[in-house]
Enzyme design. Structure first.
Site: not given
Ligand SMILES: Cc1ncc(COP(=O)(O)O)c(C=O)c1O
Length: 366
Positions: A182, A210, A241
């Site tokens: 991310s 992502h 997202k």
């Molecule tokens: C790689 C990754 N996994 C999980 C999440 C968590 O997702 P959510 O924003 O739906 O809680 C994020 C978000 O920031 C992320 O970047």
């Protein structure tokens, strides 16, 4: 009056300010769009996770409004008591179909999907082998599980292999990676990790937060992109997202998903989504299937943006995805450029061999 027992927190904040790491929240005053208004200023918004513009897509809006009219604004309960509506089940079936798995379960967020899954499938007797740049929600899930955590350097297959070799064959172990990382926007080496998981008898888990909506046919994610369907036991995705709404999900075989229905604590102990969120996500899946050209457009934009930054001499790191880091040196500098654009008055001079970014507090050469 007693002294404020939380005073030490103000000291912590002062220290963040002194290091240039204090975060002021930007306020979005209109819709989450590519051109929008933050803090009374019109901006081109390159920072959201709204990869496909679905947060404001007419089909998603209409689906949400219809669901509110038909089912109200809340589910009224956790899933296991009275909060499983037909539309939640429909969404789970659609997600399983999308990810080409037997079943899927929806969580309140991607964070709780990761944390709730890892913490329920592992116990203190197990071992998790995790890339050092995996998301915070995976790290928290690992900690909650009380399993032994072994971290390998970013994408270092040999290091992961060395860890696996050191463990007894009978040891239960989970190998885990982000599909798209991310912060740096590079891809997890899924084929090599799947091969390792098979060689050493590990569970294999991929967090495709992502990648879903971005990679693979119709945005099915990195598992589809790398052609490793059937080799990843646990696929996590987010609905927050590219899908444009809110939530997370886990896809896998039916017994595993039923186990999560019984043991994943965020699923058991936190109220399910409002029906409008489920309806929105179903509409988003329809859009991915019926309007895949929006994904092509994302990739056109991505190539254009990266080529432009690179032509200006910016360091965009190892990114292979629409996440495009601009590496400026240190955290405080990045904060200055990111949080105080009006103050920083960012000026870019394109020189043959270097780029100079001038900000009120920093002159950066790279
Ligand atoms: C790689 C990754 N996994 C999980 C999440 C968590 O997702 P959510 O924003 O739906 O809680 C994020 C978000 O920031 C992320 O970047």
């Amino acid at each position: 009056m007693r002294p404020d027992p939380l005073a030490y927190l103000a000291t912590e904040l002062d220290s963040l300010k002194a290091q240039g790491l204090y975060r002021r929240l930007r306020i979005l005053e209109s819709e989450q769009r590519a051109e929008t208004t933050f803090d009374h200023t019109s901006v081109v918004n390159l920072s959201s996770n709204n990869y496909l513009g679905l947060t404001t897509h007419p089909r998603l809006r209409a689906a949400a409004v219809r669901a509110i009219e038909e089912f109200g604004v809340g589910s009224g309960s956790v899933r296991t008591i009275a909060g499983t509506m037909a539309i939640h089940m429909e969404l789970e079936e659609r997600l399983a179909d999308f990810k080409k798995t037997e079943a899927a379960v929806v969580f309140q967020s991607g964070f709780t999907a990761n944390a709730g899954t890892v913490s329920s499938v592992l116990t203190k007797d197990d071992v998790v082998i995790s890339d050092e740049l995996n998301h915070a929600s995976i790290i928290d899930g690992c900690r909650l599980s009380r399993a032994t955590i072994k971290v390998f350097p970013h994408k270092d297959i040999d290091a992961a292999r060395a860890i696996l070799r050191s463990l007894p064959a009978s040891q239960r172990k989970l190998l885990i990676t982000d599909g798209v990382f991310s912060m740096d926007g590079d891809l997890g080496p899924l084929p090599a990790l799947c091969a390792l998981a098979e060689e050493f008898g590990c569970l294999m888990m991929v967090d495709d937060a992502h990648a879903s909506g971005v990679f693979g046919a119709n945005g099915r994610g990195t598992v589809d992109h790398f052609g490793v369907h059937g080799r990843v036991d646990i696929q996590v995705g987010t609905l927050s997202k590219a899908i444009g709404a809110l939530g997370g999900y886990v896809a896998g075989n039916r017994p595993f998903i039923e186990f999560l229905y019984h043991r994943a604590r965020p699923f058991l102990f936190s109220t399910s989504h409002p029906p409008s969120v489920a309806a929105t996500c179903i509409a988003a899946l329809d859009v991915l299937i019926e309007e895949p050209e929006i994904i092509d457009r994302l990739w056109d934009n991505t190539r254009f943006f990266k080529a432009g930054l690179q032509a200006l001499g910016f360091n965009t790191g190892m990114s292979e995805s629409p996440i495009t880091p601009v590496i400026v040196g240190d955290g405080a500098r990045a904060m200055t450029l990111a949080l105080e654009p009006s103050d920083a008055e960012l000026r870019i001079e394109h020189l043959p061999t270097e780029v100079i970014v001038r900000a009120s507090t920093a002159k950066i050469e790279n």
